[in-house]
Design an enzyme around this catalytic site. Structure first.
Site, PDB file in Angstrom:
ATOM      1  N   GLU A 157       0.838  -1.199   0.000  1.00  0.00           N
ATOM      2  CA  GLU A 157       0.000   0.000   0.000  1.00  0.00           C
ATOM      3  C   GLU A 157       0.873   1.248   0.000  1.00  0.00           C
ATOM      4  O   GLU A 157       0.561   2.239  -0.673  1.00  0.00           O
ATOM      5  CB  GLU A 157      -0.916   0.026   1.226  1.00  0.00           C
ATOM      6  N   LYS A 215     -11.864   4.151   1.645  1.00  0.00           N
ATOM      7  CA  LYS A 215     -10.737   3.377   1.110  1.00  0.00           C
ATOM      8  C   LYS A 215     -11.318   2.190   0.337  1.00  0.00           C
ATOM      9  O   LYS A 215     -11.333   1.062   0.803  1.00  0.00           O
ATOM     10  CB  LYS A 215      -9.832   2.907   2.257  1.00  0.00           C
TER      11      LYS A 215
END
Length: 120
Positions: free
Chosen positions: A22, A99
């Site tokens: 990420e 997200k």
């Protein structure tokens, strides 16, 4: 106070997350913000200086999303909220960070964290 200025779907690319991939690859995040503001002075004067300029808010929020990485979207929410209090007329804020590409192994539509903060 019941007056609110809301911006929905503010998008920016960021590198937030607890996993190495990420932080390396990044992903798009979306934020919704609601500013609790007394709009009566602006309504009476019809002057943008008597309110919170939502263009400036949008730029501030997206700078935070695209800025320094954090592990948690809870932290990202808190940073956004703190930034919004730089606008002196803001009395309280609601911040939601989305997200949608979170690393979850089952089908899902979105992950969000929402906070409410008051000027203190």
């Amino acid at each position: 106070m019941t007056d609110r200025i809301a911006l929905r779907g503010l998008r920016a690319f960021g590198y937030h997350g607890v996993y190495e991939h990420e932080r390396r690859e990044g992903q798009e995040f979306t934020a919704d913000v609601t500013l609790h503001v007394d709009t009566r002075p602006a309504a009476a004067s019809d002057d943008v200086l008597d309110t919170v300029h939502y263009g400036d808010v949008a730029e501030a929020v997206t700078r935070i999303i695209a800025g320094d990485p954090v592990d948690l979207i809870e932290t990202l929410c808190a940073r956004i909220a703190a930034t919004l209090f730089a606008f002196e007329r803001v009395q309280a804020v609601d911040v939601t960070v989305h997200k949608p590409d979170a690393p979850i192994t089952v089908p899902f539509d979105d992950v969000t964290v929402t906070i409410h903060r008051e000027r203190g």
